[in-house]
Motif scaffolding. Structure first.
Motif, PDB file in Angstrom:
ATOM      1  N   HIS A 233      -1.975   7.593 -10.464  1.00 29.66           N
ATOM      2  CA  HIS A 233      -3.127   8.479 -10.364  1.00 29.66           C
ATOM      3  C   HIS A 233      -3.890   8.258  -9.068  1.00 29.66           C
ATOM      4  O   HIS A 233      -4.863   8.939  -8.804  1.00 29.66           O
ATOM      5  N   ASP A 234      -3.447   7.304  -8.258  1.00 35.10           N
ATOM      6  CA  ASP A 234      -4.132   7.019  -6.999  1.00 35.10           C
ATOM      7  C   ASP A 234      -3.408   7.728  -5.864  1.00 35.10           C
ATOM      8  O   ASP A 234      -2.344   7.311  -5.427  1.00 35.10           O
ATOM      9  N   ILE A 235      -4.009   8.790  -5.386  1.00 36.08           N
ATOM     10  CA  ILE A 235      -3.311   9.611  -4.386  1.00 36.08           C
ATOM     11  C   ILE A 235      -3.148   8.853  -3.069  1.00 36.08           C
ATOM     12  O   ILE A 235      -2.201   9.070  -2.324  1.00 36.08           O
ATOM     13  N   GLY A 236      -4.041   7.908  -2.804  1.00 42.43           N
ATOM     14  CA  GLY A 236      -3.929   7.104  -1.588  1.00 42.43           C
ATOM     15  C   GLY A 236      -2.680   6.240  -1.623  1.00 42.43           C
ATOM     16  O   GLY A 236      -1.938   6.141  -0.645  1.00 42.43           O
TER      17      GLY A 236
ATOM     18  N   LEU B  93      -0.174  14.758   3.987  1.00 36.83           N
ATOM     19  CA  LEU B  93      -1.490  14.382   3.479  1.00 36.83           C
ATOM     20  C   LEU B  93      -2.182  13.521   4.520  1.00 36.83           C
ATOM     21  O   LEU B  93      -1.523  12.734   5.165  1.00 36.83           O
ATOM     22  N   PRO B  94      -3.482  13.553   4.673  1.00 36.89           N
ATOM     23  CA  PRO B  94      -4.390  14.410   3.932  1.00 36.89           C
ATOM     24  C   PRO B  94      -4.633  15.777   4.592  1.00 36.89           C
ATOM     25  O   PRO B  94      -5.243  16.629   3.971  1.00 36.89           O
TER      26      PRO B  94
ATOM     27  N   MET C 282      -8.423  13.931  -3.328  1.00 37.39           N
ATOM     28  CA  MET C 282      -8.563  13.150  -2.107  1.00 37.39           C
ATOM     29  C   MET C 282     -10.012  12.750  -1.865  1.00 37.39           C
ATOM     30  O   MET C 282     -10.295  11.663  -1.396  1.00 37.39           O
TER      31      MET C 282
ATOM     32  N   ARG D 206       0.555   8.395  -1.422  1.00 37.91           N
ATOM     33  CA  ARG D 206       0.816   8.853  -0.067  1.00 37.91           C
ATOM     34  C   ARG D 206       1.518   7.776   0.754  1.00 37.91           C
ATOM     35  O   ARG D 206       2.362   8.069   1.588  1.00 37.91           O
ATOM     36  N   SER D 207       1.169   6.500   0.488  1.00 34.52           N
ATOM     37  CA  SER D 207       1.753   5.449   1.320  1.00 34.52           C
ATOM     38  C   SER D 207       3.169   5.079   0.893  1.00 34.52           C
ATOM     39  O   SER D 207       3.884   4.467   1.655  1.00 34.52           O
ATOM     40  N   VAL D 208       3.594   5.438  -0.329  1.00 36.44           N
ATOM     41  CA  VAL D 208       4.937   5.025  -0.733  1.00 36.44           C
ATOM     42  C   VAL D 208       5.930   6.174  -0.897  1.00 36.44           C
ATOM     43  O   VAL D 208       7.134   5.948  -0.843  1.00 36.44           O
TER      44      VAL D 208
ATOM     45  N   ASP E 244     -12.592   4.765   0.154  1.00 39.65           N
ATOM     46  CA  ASP E 244     -11.839   4.210   1.252  1.00 39.65           C
ATOM     47  C   ASP E 244     -12.759   3.221   1.972  1.00 39.65           C
ATOM     48  O   ASP E 244     -13.937   3.507   2.144  1.00 39.65           O
TER      49      ASP E 244
END
Lengths: 262, 326
Positions: free
Chosen positions: B211-214, B240-241, B253, B217-219, B258
């Motif tokens: 559920h963590d879009i951050g 993204l973003p 987002m 995005r990194s994986v 952050d």
């Protein structure tokens, strides 16, 4: 004058020293975040402030001063005066702290009537008013619901509404958003910030989410294995972390603008 | 962006309805089309209850869709039964969110890691010890952990064992259902690095629910955003973003905290909560929380359409949103 002053506190569970030499000072309207990995003793610290150490935990050295008076040797009556009225606590899952066989209203009315000598009807009305102030529409309906009938975000708002009923000077929050979805987390965090703006409430927020800590707090304490690794103002800590451990924690936070592994 | 010959799972028109009280129907997944490719990661993001786990459970054959088919190397796996299904299961493995509950507390780590191999008679019981040690080493744990029980380990260590158990059968696909959500950030980072190392070595396709879009995005290579049982956006993760088109993706987002953000800015987040999937409104599922909702959104359900190659959005106005009034 500091509202809360934790001075060189050691806390042990049985013979095991869990927190070593913890220092913390919080002024009026200040928000302090304690971050660290699980088992680093962050929850133990705030539980000690409220005299709620579980499983035979004890403060073995140092002192905790609330408004310049030590809270370590208070009697039960003195605690009753303090807890819920001047200092309140919000847990990770406010639904789990409530009795699942009783409605929110029953719990809320009991809570209010413990602290104030008013009729059940007045207490109910006060509860509804608090719920609606915490942006829970239809407070009457919520008072009639059982905890399991509400979503995680709603339960957390109920917890905050209860904690804020007497506008305490100090609010302790133990991972208040960790069980929530990101969007709900953002709403709850915003609500905490509004409380500070509105009532000038001081807060200690325990969280493992450094992003939330950074957004909310004026100062941040980083704990590891029961000791404070680093503490300081938010800007300083985020931009010029002195210890390797803090830098590692900061690096590990996934960010939308950050690096990608693939 | 992906090579068609690497296509391993092709889920077509997946719909799942559950019967609900009062003769109603709950649509957990509504006409979902997603593909997994060898060596690539598909990230599936959304709030709790949006149907992301329900969908992934079909891929692992833990449940069957009401409609639609899932082609694994060209063969429909929703029709498999009995021994054929049992043998198929070794190709797709799963890592669960909570490593405490996904192990039998009475089994030693050695037995946990080797159980799948014994089930498929890939090793003899006498080889257990050597195999367990080999895989423990692969997930960067000390070899003598083989003698431990799950409760003698930390959450991060347990999750490494769960990963070891998932890779022993050399699966072609691994589904990770919030595999890092229960872990601390620093541990989460290590686990992610381990997963990606193994993915490169073995060319595994990964379905990553989160559920963590951050983090997604990194994986992930590709991200699918899900809302109330519908895929609302499908895009390459590197876009993204900046290029997120759907208002819901943008809202997700904005909810990310952050450490480099501007703290003086008020955090923006959509109001309210996901409506009950029992009464999904006609038209766009996101209408009652969308800042840009128009008349058309209340009547016509937007379909996924390609706005440029590899990027699909289900929104009537996604290309005008920048200039629209709230």
């Amino acid at each position: 004058m500091a509202l809360l002053d934790v001075q060189h506190v050691d806390i042990s569970y049985g013979n095991r020293l869990t927190v070593k030499d913890c220092n913390l000072s919080l002024g009026k309207g200040e928000i302090c975040a304690i971050v660290g990995e699980s088992g680093s003793g962050k929850t133990t610290v705030i539980r000690a402030v409220l005299g709620l150490l579980a499983g035979g935990g004890k403060v073995t050295a140092g002192d905790i001063l609330y408004q310049d008076k030590s809270v370590l040797n208070l009697s039960k009556e003195q605690w009753n005066q303090l807890r819920g009225k001047e200092i309140s606590m919000i847990f990770q899952d406010s639904g789990a702290m409530m009795n699942p066989t009783r409605t929110i209203g029953k719990v809320f009315v009991e809570y209010i009537r413990t602290h104030e000598n008013i009729s059940k009807n007045d207490a109910w009305a006060k509860g509804v008013e608090m719920l609606e102030r915490m942006r829970l529409p239809n407070g009457d309906n919520i008072m009639k619901s059982y905890p399991f009938q509400l979503s995680g975000g709603m339960r957390q708002r109920v917890g905050i509404a209860m904690g804020m009923t007497y506008q305490p000077d100090l609010l302790l929050a133990d991972e208040p958003t960790s069980a929530l979805d990101v969007t709900t987390q953002a709403q709850i965090v915003r609500q905490f910030m509004e409380l500070r703006d509105e009532y000038d409430t001081s807060m200690i927020v325990v969280t493992h989410n450094l992003g939330v800590a950074a957004y909310m707090a004026d100062k941040i304490i980083v704990m590891k294995h029961g000791e404070i690794v680093e503490c300081g103002d938010r800007e300083r800590l985020l931009k010029h972390a002195k210890t390797e451990y803090t830098r590692q924690l900061l690096d590990a936070v996934p960010s939308l603008g950050g690096m990608r592994y693939v | 962006m992906f090579d068609e010959k690497d296509l391993i799972i092709d889920a077509r028109h997946i719909t799942r309805r559950f019967p609900a009280a009062g003769g109603k129907e709950l649509t957990a997944c509504n006409d979902i089309n997603l593909q997994l490719y060898r060596g690539k990661t598909l990230g599936l993001v959304g709030e709790s209850g949006c149907g992301k786990s329900t969908f992934m459970r079909f891929l692992v054959s833990l449940d069957k869709p009401t409609e639609g088919e899932i082609l694994f190397n060209g063969k429909d796996i929703t029709k498999l039964k009995g021994e054929e299904l049992r043998l198929h299961r070794q190709h797709i493995q799963m890592v669960f969110q909570d490593p405490t509950n996904s192990f039998n507390p009475k089994m030693k780590i050695r037995d946990i890691i080797c159980e799948p191999l014994l089930n498929f008679k890939k090793i003899r019981p006498s080889e257990k010890d050597a195999v367990a040690r080999k895989y423990l080493e692969m997930v960067d744990l000390p070899e003598d952990f083989a003698d431990r029980y799950p409760h003698n380990m930390s959450g991060g260590q347990r999750q490494r064992v769960a990963i070891a158990r998932a890779i022993v059968l050399d699966p072609e696909v691994i589904i990770m259902d919030e595999a890092t959500s229960a872990l601390d950030v620093s541990v989460q980072k290590n686990i992610i690095e381990l997963i990606l190392k193994l993915q490169k070595e073995k060319n595994i396709a990964i379905g990553f629910i989160c559920h963590d879009i951050g983090l997604v995005r990194s994986v992930a290579h590709q991200i699918a955003v899900m809302y109330l049982g519908n895929i609302v956006e499908l895009m390459p993760a590197e876009d993204l973003p900046q290029k997120a088109g759907h208002p819901y993706t943008q809202a997700l987002m904005k909810s990310v905290f952050d450490i480099n953000m501007d703290f003086s800015k008020k955090i923006e987040s959509i109001e309210g909560e996901v409506p009950s999937p029992l009464d999904v409104p006609p038209g766009c599922p996101f209408q009652n929380r969308c800042e840009y909702c128009r008349e058309k959104c209340k009547t016509d359900r937007p379909l996924l359409k390609e706005i440029y190659p590899g990027h699909k959005v289900a929104c009537h106005f996604c290309q005008q949103i920048g200039g629209m009034e709230k």
